[in-house]
Write an enzyme that holds these catalytic residues in place. Sequence first.
Site, PDB file in Angstrom:
ATOM      1  N   VAL A 164       0.936  -1.104   0.072  1.00 30.03           N
ATOM      2  CA  VAL A 164      -0.392   0.100   0.092  1.00 30.03           C
ATOM      3  C   VAL A 164       1.075   1.357   0.275  1.00 30.03           C
ATOM      4  O   VAL A 164       1.740   1.599   0.582  1.00 30.03           O
ATOM      5  CB  VAL A 164      -0.697   0.136   1.563  1.00 30.03           C
ATOM      6  CG1 VAL A 164      -1.425   1.181   0.964  1.00 30.03           C
ATOM      7  CG2 VAL A 164      -1.813  -0.741   1.258  1.00 30.03           C
ATOM      8  N   HIS A 222       3.067   4.114   5.768  1.00 29.42           N
ATOM      9  CA  HIS A 222       2.469   3.830   7.189  1.00 29.42           C
ATOM     10  C   HIS A 222       3.680   2.654   8.220  1.00 29.42           C
ATOM     11  O   HIS A 222       4.847   2.148   7.551  1.00 29.42           O
ATOM     12  CB  HIS A 222       1.818   2.841   7.165  1.00 29.42           C
ATOM     13  CG  HIS A 222       1.959   1.477   5.734  1.00 29.42           C
ATOM     14  ND1 HIS A 222       1.587   1.592   4.740  1.00 29.42           N
ATOM     15  CD2 HIS A 222       2.603  -0.539   6.244  1.00 29.42           C
ATOM     16  CE1 HIS A 222       2.013   0.685   3.940  1.00 29.42           C
ATOM     17  NE2 HIS A 222       2.350  -0.394   4.540  1.00 29.42           N
ATOM     18  N   MET A 223       3.215   3.023   9.388  1.00 24.21           N
ATOM     19  CA  MET A 223       4.419   2.520  10.446  1.00 24.21           C
ATOM     20  C   MET A 223       4.035   1.138  10.510  1.00 24.21           C
ATOM     21  O   MET A 223       2.799   0.981  11.099  1.00 24.21           O
ATOM     22  CB  MET A 223       5.462   2.750  11.648  1.00 24.21           C
ATOM     23  CG  MET A 223       5.609   2.002  12.132  1.00 24.21           C
ATOM     24  SD  MET A 223       5.779   3.538  14.568  1.00 24.21           S
ATOM     25  CE  MET A 223       7.430   4.768  13.606  1.00 24.21           C
ATOM     26  N   HIS A 224       4.278  -0.559  10.459  1.00 24.13           N
ATOM     27  CA  HIS A 224       3.788  -1.442  10.768  1.00 24.13           C
ATOM     28  C   HIS A 224       4.688  -1.661  12.630  1.00 24.13           C
ATOM     29  O   HIS A 224       5.570  -1.837  13.349  1.00 24.13           O
ATOM     30  CB  HIS A 224       4.074  -2.348  10.887  1.00 24.13           C
ATOM     31  CG  HIS A 224       3.854  -2.779   8.627  1.00 24.13           C
ATOM     32  ND1 HIS A 224       2.485  -3.864   8.543  1.00 24.13           N
ATOM     33  CD2 HIS A 224       4.354  -2.484   8.348  1.00 24.13           C
ATOM     34  CE1 HIS A 224       2.730  -3.535   7.733  1.00 24.13           C
ATOM     35  NE2 HIS A 224       3.687  -3.148   6.927  1.00 24.13           N
TER      36      HIS A 224
HETATM   37  P1  DGP Z   1       2.934  -2.925   4.058  1.00 24.64           P
HETATM   38  O1  DGP Z   1       3.345  -4.454   2.438  1.00 24.64           O
HETATM   39  O2  DGP Z   1       3.786  -2.464   4.036  1.00 24.64           O
HETATM   40  O3  DGP Z   1       2.194  -1.981   2.201  1.00 24.64           O
HETATM   41  O4  DGP Z   1       1.933  -3.696   4.186  1.00 24.64           O
HETATM   42  C1  DGP Z   1       0.136  -2.774   4.277  1.00 24.64           C
HETATM   43  C2  DGP Z   1      -0.625  -3.968   4.736  1.00 24.64           C
HETATM   44  O5  DGP Z   1      -1.705  -3.416   5.283  1.00 24.64           O
HETATM   45  C3  DGP Z   1      -0.908  -5.343   5.247  1.00 24.64           C
HETATM   46  O6  DGP Z   1      -0.224  -5.900   6.489  1.00 24.64           O
HETATM   47  C4  DGP Z   1      -2.518  -5.428   4.954  1.00 24.64           C
HETATM   48  C5  DGP Z   1      -2.735  -4.334   5.197  1.00 24.64           C
HETATM   49  N1  DGP Z   1      -4.168  -3.793   5.260  1.00 24.64           N
HETATM   50  C6  DGP Z   1      -4.397  -3.632   3.022  1.00 24.64           C
HETATM   51  N2  DGP Z   1      -5.850  -3.183   2.745  1.00 24.64           N
HETATM   52  C7  DGP Z   1      -5.921  -3.327   4.394  1.00 24.64           C
HETATM   53  C8  DGP Z   1      -7.599  -2.985   4.662  1.00 24.64           C
HETATM   54  O7  DGP Z   1      -8.409  -2.383   4.208  1.00 24.64           O
HETATM   55  N3  DGP Z   1      -7.607  -2.444   5.882  1.00 24.64           N
HETATM   56  C9  DGP Z   1      -6.888  -2.694   7.017  1.00 24.64           C
HETATM   57  N4  DGP Z   1      -6.873  -2.676   8.086  1.00 24.64           N
HETATM   58  N5  DGP Z   1      -5.371  -3.186   6.678  1.00 24.64           N
HETATM   59  C10 DGP Z   1      -5.283  -3.400   5.831  1.00 24.64           C
END
Ligand code: DGP
Length: 114
Positions: free
Chosen positions: A96, A100-102
């Site tokens: 995405v 964003h920070m995990h």
């Molecule tokens: P990254 O691979 O770092 O871009 O992580 C994207 C994260 O976003 C992945 O762990 C799943 C999460 N994600 C994607 N779509 C959605 C959504 O619609 N809602 C939520 N809560 N998380 C999402």
Amino acid sequence: MSTIFSKIIDKEIPADIVYESDTILAFRDINPQAPTHILIIPKIEIPKVSDIKGKDHSELLGELFDVANKLAAENGIDKDGYRLIFNCGDHGGQEVYHLHMHLLGGRQMKWPPG
Ligand code: DGP
């Protein structure tokens, strides 16, 4: 370009929101990789880490870390420790393109990551 995270910010699609301020939103990852897996995002659209400008974004980044530490404490993972991750670009595993920070915790993390 806007992503699904813009829709979450605008409340057009639901998310399990755990923190919100004027500048930051945090919500639980839809596909959790640990007992606690929260995404902490700026509300402004910064696509990825390589778009960060220290001069413009340093305060915002400080807030992201403050929120991460606060949420770690609230989720009871501050004592044992946790992992903060920014994936950047294809090889970084970014899906995405809204910064964003995990925040991951509640289990032993491994190194190196996959
Ligand atoms: P990254 O691979 O770092 O871009 O992580 C994207 C994260 O976003 C992945 O762990 C799943 C999460 N994600 C994607 N779509 C959605 C959504 O619609 N809602 C939520 N809560 N998380 C999402």
